[in-house]
Design an enzyme around this catalytic site. Structure first.
Site, PDB file in Angstrom:
ATOM      1  N   CYS A   1      15.102  -3.982  47.855  1.00  0.00           N
ATOM      2  CA  CYS A   1      14.168  -3.018  47.259  1.00  0.00           C
ATOM      3  C   CYS A   1      14.597  -1.577  47.495  1.00  0.00           C
ATOM      4  O   CYS A   1      13.982  -0.654  46.958  1.00  0.00           O
ATOM      5  CB  CYS A   1      12.761  -3.262  47.796  1.00  0.00           C
ATOM      6  SG  CYS A   1      11.991  -4.741  47.097  1.00  0.00           S
TER       7      CYS A   1
ATOM      8  N   SER B   1      -0.016   2.104  39.118  1.00  0.00           N
ATOM      9  CA  SER B   1       1.103   1.550  39.892  1.00  0.00           C
ATOM     10  C   SER B   1       0.733   0.272  40.629  1.00  0.00           C
ATOM     11  O   SER B   1       1.147   0.062  41.781  1.00  0.00           O
ATOM     12  CB  SER B   1       1.623   2.597  40.891  1.00  0.00           C
ATOM     13  OG  SER B   1       2.008   3.770  40.240  1.00  0.00           O
TER      14      SER B   1
ATOM     15  N   ASP C   1       0.712  -3.895  41.340  1.00  0.00           N
ATOM     16  CA  ASP C   1       1.858  -4.768  41.574  1.00  0.00           C
ATOM     17  C   ASP C   1       2.217  -5.643  40.388  1.00  0.00           C
ATOM     18  O   ASP C   1       3.345  -6.124  40.293  1.00  0.00           O
ATOM     19  CB  ASP C   1       1.584  -5.649  42.797  1.00  0.00           C
ATOM     20  CG  ASP C   1       1.427  -4.828  44.063  1.00  0.00           C
ATOM     21  OD1 ASP C   1       2.437  -4.265  44.519  1.00  0.00           O
ATOM     22  OD2 ASP C   1       0.309  -4.729  44.585  1.00  0.00           O
TER      23      ASP C   1
ATOM     24  N   GLY D   1      14.850 -19.142  32.316  1.00  0.00           N
ATOM     25  CA  GLY D   1      15.347 -17.845  32.741  1.00  0.00           C
ATOM     26  C   GLY D   1      16.398 -17.301  31.800  1.00  0.00           C
ATOM     27  O   GLY D   1      16.541 -17.755  30.658  1.00  0.00           O
ATOM     28  N   HIS D   2      17.154 -16.319  32.289  1.00  0.00           N
ATOM     29  CA  HIS D   2      18.178 -15.677  31.469  1.00  0.00           C
ATOM     30  C   HIS D   2      19.290 -15.202  32.390  1.00  0.00           C
ATOM     31  O   HIS D   2      19.040 -14.758  33.521  1.00  0.00           O
ATOM     32  CB  HIS D   2      17.586 -14.493  30.704  1.00  0.00           C
ATOM     33  CG  HIS D   2      18.563 -13.838  29.772  1.00  0.00           C
ATOM     34  ND1 HIS D   2      19.121 -14.487  28.691  1.00  0.00           N
ATOM     35  CD2 HIS D   2      19.110 -12.590  29.773  1.00  0.00           C
ATOM     36  CE1 HIS D   2      19.944 -13.674  28.053  1.00  0.00           C
ATOM     37  NE2 HIS D   2      19.959 -12.516  28.693  1.00  0.00           N
TER      38      HIS D   2
END
Length: 352
Positions: free
Chosen positions: A22, A54, A56, A144-145
């Protein structure tokens, strides 16, 4: 999960990225400036939570008893062990659903890898680490990708469900609420030490153990009537995410520096200069809204330390404090602690 999975053929994962975990997040002030330049599409009434404060995750009302929670999170390696990287990234992505008061139902994998640099076994181990965390959370990776990328990137898009009345936003804190932090701080400091080859095996284990602990108390806390706001502490550090609560709720906050839990060994490493560049960027973005009155010279670095898969930050009535701490303890969060309180005033944080 141990470090022996690393092969002699593959380069260190952290050597392939300019930042990790992060700590890769765009600085809060830069992100705010970018978002302000993009007009919002008129939101339907069913969109209970968007990007206004903002929060989550986004929340969409399905019916009177169900709200859909949608989030995505991905980043570059914070550790070199492929399986651990996948596990940490998956835990971090799922956390946003828990932080809204919901329970995850499925995930989609997001994968970008330098396929001519990393062996397929390393990429498979990253995916396996993520799948193991999803299995622990009781959800499938349903698709997914993937793309060929210069830097390794992995994360998830996650969907969850909650009763509409159990959604907990960061704008609903109240003056007089106590602040409870679920996990100790210090993942960013430990990752900085790892990059500098200054992290022992025990400290590495503590780092991975903290970053792969699912924030399962979230939906249980949301069911308590005395809990008003929940968020999770990630890339903007404790102060950054607390300021989001302050701004959303129109309140100030007071943090008792001595009550903030830290991962064992983090203070010594921070004193040795093991601090990420993201910590300094965080302070540059929001330091003007923080008053540090503590004599502890390390507190600025520790409270701005970017947490990868950090803990839940909860505001609750004083009468609900013991019940909140009990839920954290019952779910295995033994370091959860009361660290301050909310109070009337402008959106600022006082640290003493």
């Amino acid at each position: 999960m141990a470090q022996e999975n690393r092969t002699d053929v593959a380069p260190r994962l952290t050597s392939l990225s300019h930042g990790g975990g992060c700590g890769c997040k765009v600085a809060p002030s830069v992100l705010s400036s970018i978002l302000q330049q993009n007009p919002l599409f008129p939101a339907p009434k069913e969109l209970l939570v968007g990007i206004e404060t903002s929060d989550d995750a986004a929340v969409y009302l399905l019916n009177s008893e169900q709200a859909l929670i949608a989030t995505t999170d991905f980043f570059m390696p914070v550790v070199d062990d492929a399986r651990d990287f996948g596990a940490i990234a998956a835990t971090n992505a799922i956390s946003d659903v828990y932080a809204m008061g919901g329970r995850p139902i499925l995930a989609l994998a997001l994968l970008g890898m330098p396929i001519h640099v990393l062996p397929s076994s390393t990429i498979a181990a990253i995916l396996r680490g993520g799948q193991e965390i999803c299995a622990r959370a009781g959800i499938p990776v349903a698709g997914g990708h993937s793309i060929d990328s210069v830097e390794p990137i992995y994360g998830l898009a996650v969907l969850g469900l909650a009763r509409p009345e159990h959604i907990r936003r960061n704008r609903d804190a109240r003056a007089g609420d106590v602040l409870v932090l679920g996990k100790p701080l210090g993942v960013g400091v430990l990752s900085a030490a790892l990059k500098k080859d200054n992290l022992g095996a025990d400290a590495y284990h503590r780092m991975v153990q903290t970053a792969t602990q699912l924030n399962t108390p979230g939906p249980l806390l949301a069911e308590l009537p005395g809990v008003h706001a929940i968020t999770d502490v990630t890339g903007f550090g404790l102060l950054g995410h607390l300021l989001e609560i302050c701004r959303g709720s129109g309140l100030s906050a007071h943090v008792n520096a001595g009550d903030v839990p830290l991962i064992a060994g983090v203070r010594d490493l921070a004193a040795q200069g093991m601090v990420t560049g993201a910590s300094n960027r965080n302070w540059a973005s929001y330091g003007q809204d923080v008053e540090l009155r503590t004599a502890d010279s390390l507190m600025q670095a520790l409270l701005t330390d970017p947490q990868t898969s950090g803990g839940l930050l909860v505001t609750c009535e004083a009468a609900a404090r013991d019940a909140v701490l009990r839920i954290f303890r019952d779910e295995g969060f033994m370091d959860a602690a009361v660290i301050g309180h909310m109070l009337d005033g402008p959106a600022r944080v006082l640290v003493t």
